[in-house]
Design a protein around this motif. Structure first.
Motif, PDB file in Angstrom:
ATOM      1  N   ILE A 203       0.802  -1.228   0.000  1.00 61.14           N
ATOM      2  CA  ILE A 203       0.000   0.000   0.000  1.00 61.14           C
ATOM      3  C   ILE A 203       0.835   1.278   0.000  1.00 61.14           C
ATOM      4  CG2 ILE A 203      -2.032  -1.043   1.051  1.00 61.14           C
ATOM      5  CD1 ILE A 203      -1.123  -0.022   3.746  1.00 61.14           C
ATOM      6  N   LEU A 204       2.130   1.189   0.390  1.00 61.76           N
ATOM      7  CA  LEU A 204       2.965   2.394   0.475  1.00 61.76           C
ATOM      8  C   LEU A 204       4.192   2.276  -0.407  1.00 61.76           C
ATOM      9  CD1 LEU A 204       2.942   3.052   4.339  1.00 61.76           C
ATOM     10  CD2 LEU A 204       1.563   4.198   2.594  1.00 61.76           C
ATOM     11  N   LYS A 205       4.569   3.397  -1.012  1.00 58.81           N
ATOM     12  CA  LYS A 205       5.780   3.487  -1.829  1.00 58.81           C
ATOM     13  C   LYS A 205       6.576   4.714  -1.399  1.00 58.81           C
ATOM     14  CE  LYS A 205       4.618   0.108  -4.731  1.00 58.81           C
ATOM     15  NZ  LYS A 205       3.495  -0.403  -3.917  1.00 58.81           N
ATOM     16  N   LYS A 206       7.866   4.672  -1.616  1.00 61.44           N
ATOM     17  CA  LYS A 206       8.705   5.827  -1.304  1.00 61.44           C
ATOM     18  C   LYS A 206       8.193   7.044  -2.086  1.00 61.44           C
ATOM     19  CE  LYS A 206      13.460   7.515  -1.339  1.00 61.44           C
ATOM     20  NZ  LYS A 206      14.882   7.227  -1.644  1.00 61.44           N
ATOM     21  N   GLY A 207       8.039   8.151  -1.380  1.00 61.71           N
ATOM     22  CA  GLY A 207       7.535   9.364  -2.020  1.00 61.71           C
ATOM     23  C   GLY A 207       6.048   9.569  -1.851  1.00 61.71           C
ATOM     24  N   ASP A 208       5.332   8.550  -1.326  1.00 63.37           N
ATOM     25  CA  ASP A 208       3.882   8.689  -1.110  1.00 63.37           C
ATOM     26  C   ASP A 208       3.601   9.681   0.021  1.00 63.37           C
ATOM     27  OD1 ASP A 208       3.068   6.954  -3.058  1.00 63.37           O
ATOM     28  OD2 ASP A 208       2.718   5.248  -1.718  1.00 63.37           O
ATOM     29  N   ILE A 209       2.494  10.380  -0.133  1.00 65.12           N
ATOM     30  CA  ILE A 209       1.961  11.202   0.950  1.00 65.12           C
ATOM     31  C   ILE A 209       0.775  10.449   1.532  1.00 65.12           C
ATOM     32  CG2 ILE A 209       0.903  13.383   1.600  1.00 65.12           C
ATOM     33  CD1 ILE A 209       3.785  13.692   0.807  1.00 65.12           C
ATOM     34  N   ALA A 210       0.919   9.994   2.775  1.00 67.21           N
ATOM     35  CA  ALA A 210      -0.125   9.197   3.427  1.00 67.21           C
ATOM     36  C   ALA A 210      -0.551   9.857   4.730  1.00 67.21           C
ATOM     37  CB  ALA A 210       0.380   7.775   3.688  1.00 67.21           C
ATOM     38  N   LEU A 211      -1.777   9.542   5.128  1.00 71.58           N
ATOM     39  CA  LEU A 211      -2.336  10.094   6.357  1.00 71.58           C
ATOM     40  C   LEU A 211      -1.897   9.230   7.533  1.00 71.58           C
ATOM     41  CD1 LEU A 211      -4.191  12.578   6.623  1.00 71.58           C
ATOM     42  CD2 LEU A 211      -6.120  11.013   6.810  1.00 71.58           C
ATOM     43  N   VAL A 212      -1.346   9.865   8.580  1.00 72.40           N
ATOM     44  CA  VAL A 212      -0.875   9.128   9.746  1.00 72.40           C
ATOM     45  C   VAL A 212      -1.330   9.837  11.017  1.00 72.40           C
ATOM     46  CG1 VAL A 212       1.146   8.077   8.642  1.00 72.40           C
ATOM     47  CG2 VAL A 212       1.343  10.361   9.660  1.00 72.40           C
ATOM     48  N   LYS A 213      -1.371   9.064  12.094  1.00 71.60           N
ATOM     49  CA  LYS A 213      -1.715   9.605  13.403  1.00 71.60           C
ATOM     50  C   LYS A 213      -0.490   9.519  14.308  1.00 71.60           C
ATOM     51  CE  LYS A 213      -5.133   9.169  17.130  1.00 71.60           C
ATOM     52  NZ  LYS A 213      -6.354   8.442  17.567  1.00 71.60           N
ATOM     53  N   ILE A 214      -0.166  10.600  14.984  1.00 73.58           N
ATOM     54  CA  ILE A 214       0.980  10.610  15.888  1.00 73.58           C
ATOM     55  C   ILE A 214       0.571   9.924  17.191  1.00 73.58           C
ATOM     56  CG2 ILE A 214       2.614  12.053  17.162  1.00 73.58           C
ATOM     57  CD1 ILE A 214       2.249  14.178  14.974  1.00 73.58           C
ATOM     58  N   LEU A 215       1.199   8.790  17.478  1.00 72.09           N
ATOM     59  CA  LEU A 215       0.874   8.010  18.674  1.00 72.09           C
ATOM     60  C   LEU A 215       1.799   8.328  19.830  1.00 72.09           C
ATOM     61  CD1 LEU A 215       0.280   4.533  16.950  1.00 72.09           C
ATOM     62  CD2 LEU A 215      -1.414   6.287  17.509  1.00 72.09           C
ATOM     63  N   GLY A 216       3.046   8.705  19.532  1.00 78.25           N
ATOM     64  CA  GLY A 216       4.014   9.023  20.574  1.00 78.25           C
ATOM     65  C   GLY A 216       5.109   9.908  20.027  1.00 78.25           C
ATOM     66  N   ILE A 217       5.796  10.640  20.928  1.00 75.44           N
ATOM     67  CA  ILE A 217       6.817  11.603  20.514  1.00 75.44           C
ATOM     68  C   ILE A 217       8.040  11.479  21.416  1.00 75.44           C
ATOM     69  CG2 ILE A 217       7.340  14.042  20.069  1.00 75.44           C
ATOM     70  CD1 ILE A 217       4.329  14.580  20.051  1.00 75.44           C
ATOM     71  N   ASP A 218       9.228  11.450  20.787  1.00 69.47           N
ATOM     72  CA  ASP A 218      10.493  11.643  21.494  1.00 69.47           C
ATOM     73  C   ASP A 218      11.055  12.953  20.964  1.00 69.47           C
ATOM     74  OD1 ASP A 218      13.109  11.721  22.419  1.00 69.47           O
ATOM     75  OD2 ASP A 218      13.346   9.541  22.337  1.00 69.47           O
ATOM     76  N   GLU A 219      10.752  14.058  21.673  1.00 69.21           N
ATOM     77  CA  GLU A 219      11.066  15.383  21.152  1.00 69.21           C
ATOM     78  C   GLU A 219      12.572  15.609  21.059  1.00 69.21           C
ATOM     79  OE1 GLU A 219      10.260  18.293  19.076  1.00 69.21           O
ATOM     80  OE2 GLU A 219       8.491  17.379  19.986  1.00 69.21           O
ATOM     81  N   LYS A 220      13.337  15.023  21.977  1.00 63.51           N
ATOM     82  CA  LYS A 220      14.791  15.204  21.929  1.00 63.51           C
ATOM     83  C   LYS A 220      15.379  14.629  20.649  1.00 63.51           C
ATOM     84  CE  LYS A 220      15.728  15.422  26.906  1.00 63.51           C
ATOM     85  NZ  LYS A 220      16.449  14.784  28.053  1.00 63.51           N
ATOM     86  N   LYS A 221      14.909  13.432  20.281  1.00 61.12           N
ATOM     87  CA  LYS A 221      15.421  12.785  19.075  1.00 61.12           C
ATOM     88  C   LYS A 221      14.644  13.172  17.819  1.00 61.12           C
ATOM     89  CE  LYS A 221      17.059   8.632  21.489  1.00 61.12           C
ATOM     90  NZ  LYS A 221      16.929   7.138  21.570  1.00 61.12           N
ATOM     91  N   LYS A 222      13.575  13.957  18.015  1.00 63.01           N
ATOM     92  CA  LYS A 222      12.708  14.344  16.895  1.00 63.01           C
ATOM     93  C   LYS A 222      12.155  13.101  16.190  1.00 63.01           C
ATOM     94  CE  LYS A 222      13.270  18.902  16.918  1.00 63.01           C
ATOM     95  NZ  LYS A 222      12.170  19.881  17.041  1.00 63.01           N
ATOM     96  N   GLU A 223      11.720  12.123  17.010  1.00 68.93           N
ATOM     97  CA  GLU A 223      11.201  10.866  16.468  1.00 68.93           C
ATOM     98  C   GLU A 223       9.758  10.671  16.894  1.00 68.93           C
ATOM     99  OE1 GLU A 223      13.789   7.740  17.679  1.00 68.93           O
ATOM    100  OE2 GLU A 223      15.399   8.300  16.280  1.00 68.93           O
ATOM    101  N   LEU A 224       8.984  10.068  15.992  1.00 66.65           N
ATOM    102  CA  LEU A 224       7.557   9.868  16.221  1.00 66.65           C
ATOM    103  C   LEU A 224       7.182   8.403  16.039  1.00 66.65           C
ATOM    104  CD1 LEU A 224       6.253  12.808  13.971  1.00 66.65           C
ATOM    105  CD2 LEU A 224       6.738  12.904  16.420  1.00 66.65           C
ATOM    106  N   LYS A 225       6.225   7.965  16.840  1.00 66.45           N
ATOM    107  CA  LYS A 225       5.591   6.672  16.613  1.00 66.45           C
ATOM    108  C   LYS A 225       4.265   6.943  15.922  1.00 66.45           C
ATOM    109  CE  LYS A 225       3.781   2.562  18.952  1.00 66.45           C
ATOM    110  NZ  LYS A 225       3.473   1.916  20.257  1.00 66.45           N
ATOM    111  N   LEU A 226       4.003   6.239  14.812  1.00 63.23           N
ATOM    112  CA  LEU A 226       2.865   6.568  13.957  1.00 63.23           C
ATOM    113  C   LEU A 226       1.896   5.400  13.798  1.00 63.23           C
ATOM    114  CD1 LEU A 226       4.779   8.388  11.060  1.00 63.23           C
ATOM    115  CD2 LEU A 226       3.717   9.435  13.069  1.00 63.23           C
TER     116      LEU A 226
END
Length: 786
Positions: free
Chosen positions: A398-421
Motif C-alpha cells: 500500500i505504500l511506496k517511497k515518495g507517497d503522501i499518506a495520512l498518519v496519526k501521531i501516537l508518541g513523541i520523542d522530542e529530543k530525538k525528533k522521532e515519532l511513533k505513527l
C-alpha cells in the motif's frame, strides 16, 4: 520723471488689484463649485463604517467573523499611546498644531504632480480621513480636484471635532491590507492580539504599511520595504523622544510576521455557523450580514462542539478500518510528480502542532514489510506493520517511497525528533451529531459531516434519511396511550400483513431471522422486534402513528403506510433529536434553536430568542416510555451506553443493507443523536448496525460530557404512575414460581392483576432455559415502503 513713475505705479497697482480680485473671485468660484458637491460635516460619528458581523458561542467566545472589511471599533482610550505616537510621527508630525492642512506638505505633493515625480503625500491625517470617508472612489486619482476636495472637507472636520476624535475616527477607518480595516482588526490579523497589547515594533510596522498596505508595503509580499519603512519610523520616534535607544534597539530586532495570524488549529463548529450565516442572510440580506457589524450570540458550546467533532471523526475512522484499506484511490507521490523528497514541505505542515493524537500527512522516505519511515516537518516517524494491520495488506503493497499518506501521531520523542505513527485513511462514509439542551432546546453541538472542507452538506439539518428503528419509540408511545401496557403480550412470528393503505401485501422480517413467539411489549422494544412493531402499527393504524409523529414535532413528509413503524420514511436528524427530548422532559417538547440574541453595532437588540416549549404528552406516558427506553440501554440494543454513569435512555436504528445507522440517546439534561451513512445510500458494511456504527460515537461524546457535567438529577415518578413487581418474561404479577422478577411501571389502573403461573411460563419460548437478557436485537430489518 517722478510724476511719470507715480502715474505708472498707480496703474500697476490698479492692475494688480484687478488681477488679485479676479483670482480671488475665481478661487472663490472654484471653492463654491467644489463645496457645493461636498457633504456638510456636522455628525461624523453618524457615518457608519463597514463593520464585520461576529458570531459568539454560549460563553461569548468568538466563533466566526463575516465581513467584506474586517473592522472592530475602538474608543480613543483603547488605542495605545505608542501607536498614536507612531502614526503621528509617520503620517503627520504637525497634527496637533495645524487646522487640517499642511501647506509645506501640500506644496511638496503639488510639485510632485506638476513634475510627475513622487515626492511623498501632502495629506494630513485629517485629509486622509476625509479621503477614506468621503472620497473613497477617487482615492487613487492624483489630481488637483481631489486634493482640493480633501482640503475643504478637512477644514470642516477640524472645525467640528477635536484632535482626539479625529485620530480615533482615523484609527478605526483606514485600510491595513487584506480584509483588515482599522487598527484593532489589523492587530489581530497580523499579530493575533488586540491593539491594546501591541508593542513598539508592532506599532511602527502597522504605521509603516498605511500608505500602500496591499501594494508597496504589503507585509507578506514586500517584507523588505516594510522593514525599511518600519525602521525609519522607529528612528524618527527616537529623534522626537517618543522612545529610548534601548527600546529602539530591541524593536529593530523584531521579525516581521510571515502569514496572517490564526489562533486555532481548526475552525470549530463550521456546520453550525454556516447554518447561522444562511439564517442571517435570509433575514437581513447580504449588506447587513457582511457590513452591519451584528453581534450574534449563539447557543453553541465550544467545548461540547469539539467533543462532538472528535467523537464523530474517530467513530467514522474506526468504522472505515473495519472494512480494510480502500485501494481504489492512489496516494499522491512526490517522486512521480518530479518533486524533490528532501526539500518537499506539505502544505498542512505549516499549520499543525506536533503532538500526540494529531492526524496529518506524512512523506514516506522508505518502506519494507516490517515498517515504513516517514518525514513530518523536521521529525522522523516510524510506522510498524502492527499499526497498519487493519488494512489487511502488507506495508509494501500500500505504500511506496515518495507517497503522501495520512498518519496519526501516537508518541513523541522530542529530543530525538522521532515519532511513533499509526496509519490512517480518510473514510468514505460520513455522519452527523446533534446535541440539544433538554431544558431550553438550545443546540449545544452540531456536526454535519466528517469534514466541512470535504462537503458543506449538513447531514444534521438538510439530509432526509430513513430512520430505521429510532422511530419505534413514537409508535410505542402511541400504543401506550391507546390501550397497551409494558407487560402486554404480543406475538412475534412471521406474517404477511394486508396493507389497506397501499393495497399491497407487507411482509416484514426480523433482522436475525429468529422469532420469540409471545413476548412482552417491553421485551419487544428492548430487542427491537420488527414483527411485533408491525402488529402494533396494524392495531393502532398508520394514520395514528403519523398523528403522534406530528405531536413530537416531526414535519417531514409522512405517508400512513405499514412500514412507517420500521422507519422506512425519511426524516432529518434534527427533527428526531428534538422529538426524543419529550421523554426526559415529562412530555414537553422543546423547539431547537441556534441563536440566543442578535445586537447591532450600537448594542441595540435586533432579535432575542427564548425557549419554546410545548406539552405534547401526558407526563405519565412520557415517564413510562423513558423507563422503557432506559431498558433498551440496560438490556437491549443500546447496551454500549451502559458504561455511562447516568440514567441513559435511547434507541438504535438501522436500515436495509446497513445503509443508515442511528443512535439517539438522552440523560436528564441533554439529548444527543448520531447518524452514520453515505451521501448516496449504500452499505456501511456487513452487520454495521446502529448499535455498532453509531452508538460508540454517542458514548464517546457522552463520556466527555458527563466527566464535565455529571448528572446529579434523577427522574421523579409522576403521581399517576405505579411501580409493580412482575415477571419480566410473562408480564404477569411476580409469584414464588416465577424466575425473572422485575419492577415495571404502569399507569394507575392498568397494572396486571393476575399472578404468573406455570401455564404462562409454558407460553414463553425457553422460559426455563438460560436467560441473561437480550443479547441479539432485530434492529435494522427490511423496511420497504409498502
Amino acid at each position: 520723471m517722478k510724476q511719470f513713475f507715480l502715474k505708472h505705479l498707480k496703474i500697476f497697482l490698479i492692475a494688480i488689484s484687478i488681477i488679485v480680485t479676479i483670482l480671488i473671485g475665481a478661487l472663490t468660484g472654484i471653492l463654491l463649485v467644489y463645496q457645493k458637491g461636498l457633504p456638510q460635516i456636522t455628525n461624523l460619528e453618524d457615518i457608519k463604517p463597514v463593520v464585520m458581523t461576529r458570531i459568539y458561542d454560549d460563553n461569548k467566545k468568538l466563533l466566526k467573523e463575516y465581513a467584506i472589511e474586517k473592522r472592530i471599533i475602538l474608543k480613543y482610550s483603547d488605542i495605545p499611546q505608542i501607536l498614536k505616537n507612531a502614526i503621528i510621527v509617520s503620517e503627520d508630525s504637525r497634527f496637533q498644531s495645524h487646522w487640517g492642512i499642511s501647506f509645506t506638505s501640500i506644496f511638496r505633493a503639488v510639485s510632485g504632480i506638476i513634475f510627475k515625480k513622487n515626492r511623498g503625500g501632502g495629506s494630513t491625517i485629517t485629509m486622509q480621513l476625509a479621503r477614506n470617508l468621503f472620497l473613497f472612489e477617487e482615492r487613487k486619482q492624483r489630481t488637483f480636484g481631489r486634493k482640493l476636495k480633501e482640503i475643504l472637507l478637512s477644514i470642516q472636520i477640524e472645525k467640528n471635532y477635536s484632535k482626539d476624535q479625529i485620530l480615533t475616527f482615523y484609527c478605526n477607518k483606514i485600510p491595513f491590507g487584506g480584509p483588515a480595516y482599522g487598527v484593532e482588526a489589523a492587530s489581530r490579523y497580523y499579530f493575533g492580539k488586540s491593539a491594546r497589547d501591541i508593542n513598539l515594533a508592532e506599532s511602527a510596522l502597522l504605521t509603516a504599511i498605511i500608505p500602500s498596505p496591499n501594494g508597496r508595503y504589503n507585509i507578506f509580499k514586500n517584507p523588505d520595504n516594510c522593514r525599511t519603512k518600519r525602521d525609519q519610523i522607529l528612528k524618527k520616534m527616537l529623534y522626537l523622544k517618543y522612545t529610548t535607544k534601548e527600546e529602539l534597539e530591541n524593536a529593530l530586532k523584531v521579525e516581521l510576521p510571515t502569514e496572517p495570524f490564526d489562533d486555532d488549529e481548526y475552525e470549530v463548529g463550521s456546520y453550525f455557523v454556516e447554518e447561522i450565516r444562511k439564517d442571517l442572510e435570509s433575514k437581513f440580506g447580504d449588506t447587513l450580514l457582511y457590513e452591519g457589524g451584528l453581534k450574534v450570540y449563539s447557543t453553541l458550546n465550544n467545548e461540547m462542539q469539539k467533543w462532538a467533532e472528535q467523537s464523530l471523526q474517530q467513530g467514522l475512522r474506526d468504522l472505515h478500518k473495519r472494512g480494510g484499506w480502500r485501494s481504489g484511490k492512489k496516494l499522491y507521490n512526490v517522486i512521480k510528480e518530479k518533486l524533490d523528497p528532501e526539500s518537499f514541505e506539505h502544505e498542512s505542515w505549516g499549520k499543525i502542532k506536533i503532538k500526540a493524537g494529531v492526524i496529518t500527512s506524512g512523506l514516506v522516505t522508505s518502506v519494507n514489510n516490517s515498517k515504513a519511515i516517514f518525514r513530518i516537518k523536521d521529525h522522523k516517524g516510524t510506522l510498524s506493520a502492527k499499526e497498519a494491520k487493519w488494512t489487511r495488506y502488507s506495508l509494501r503493497r500500500i505504500l511506496k517511497k515518495g507517497d503522501i499518506a495520512l498518519v496519526k501521531i501516537l508518541g513523541i520523542d522530542e529530543k530525538k525528533k522521532e515519532l511513533k505513527l499509526g496509519l490512517e485513511q480518510e473514510p468514505e462514509m460520513t455522519g452527523a451529531l446533534l446535541a440539544i439542551d433538554n431544558r431550553t432546546g438550545a443546540i449545544k453541538a452540531m456536526v454535519g459531516g466528517y469534514s466541512f472542507e470535504r462537503s458543506k452538506w449538513n447531514n444534521a439539518t438538510q439530509a432526509l434519511r430513513q430512520t430505521g428503528s429510532t422511530i419505534k419509540p413514537i409508535v410505542y408511545t402511541a400504543a401506550i396511550e391507546n390501550g397497551y401496557t409494558p407487560s402486554t403480550i404480543i406475538l412475534d412470528e412471521p406474517r404477511i400483513f394486508e396493507n389497506r393503505w397501499t393495497q399491497e401485501p407487507y411482509e416484514p422480517r426480523n433482522h436475525t431471522g429468529k422469532y420469540m413467539g409471545p413476548v412482552t411489549f417491553r421485551m419487544a422494544l428492548e430487542k427491537s422486534k420488527n414483527l411485533v412493531t408491525a402488529r402494533i402499527v396494524e392495531s393502532i393504524t398508520p394514520p395514528k402513528v403519523v398523528e403522534y409523529a406530528r405531536k413530537f414535532g416531526i414535519t417531514s413528509n409522512l405517508i400512513p403506510v405499514m412500514s412507517i413503524g420500521l422507519g422506512s420514511l425519511e426524516i432529518t436528524l434534527k427533527e428526531m433529536v428534538a422529538a426524543y427530548t419529550v421523554f426526559p422532559n415529562y412530555g414537553i417538547r422543546v423547539n431547537p434553536f441556534k441563536i440566543s440574541s442578535i445586537l447591532d453595532q450600537n448594542n441595540n437588540i435586533v432579535e432575542e430568542n427564548f425557549p419554546d416549549k410545548k406539552q405534547v404528552l401526558e407526563p405519565d406516558t412520557a415517564y413510562i416510555m423513558n423507563y422503557l427506553l432506559q431498558g433498551v440501554v440496560k438490556y437491549g440494543s443500546g447496551f454500549r451506553a451502559r458504561v455511562l454513569d447516568a440514567p441513559v435512555g435511547g434507541k438504535t436504528g438501522t436500515t436495509n443493507n446497513f445503509s443508515n445507522a442511528w443512535f439517539i440517546g438522552y440523560t436528564p439534561t441533554i439529548t444527543v443523536g448520531v447518524w452514520v451513512g453515505h451521501f448516496i445510500e449504500k452499505s456501511l458494511g456487513n452487520n454495521e448496525t446502529g448499535s455498532r456504527a453509531a452508538a460508540p460515537v454517542f458514548v464517546e461524546f457522552m463520556k466527555k460530557y458527563l466527566e464535565k457535567y455529571p448528572e446529579m438529577k434523577r427522574y421523579r415518578k409522576p403521581s399517576g404512575v405505579i411501580m409493580v413487581k412482575i415477571d419480566k418474561l410473562t408480564g404477569k404479577l411476580f409469584s414464588p414460581d416465577c424466575l425473572y422478577p422485575f419492577m415495571e411501571c404502569f399507569l394507575k389502573g392498568n397494572e396486571p392483576l393476575d399472578n404468573c403461573t406455570e401455564e404462562d411460563h409454558m407460553q414463553i419460548q425457553d422460559y426455563y432455559g438460560k436467560y441473561e437478557g437480550p443479547i441479539e436485537d432485530d434492529d435494522g430489518e427490511e423496511n420497504d415502503t409498502n
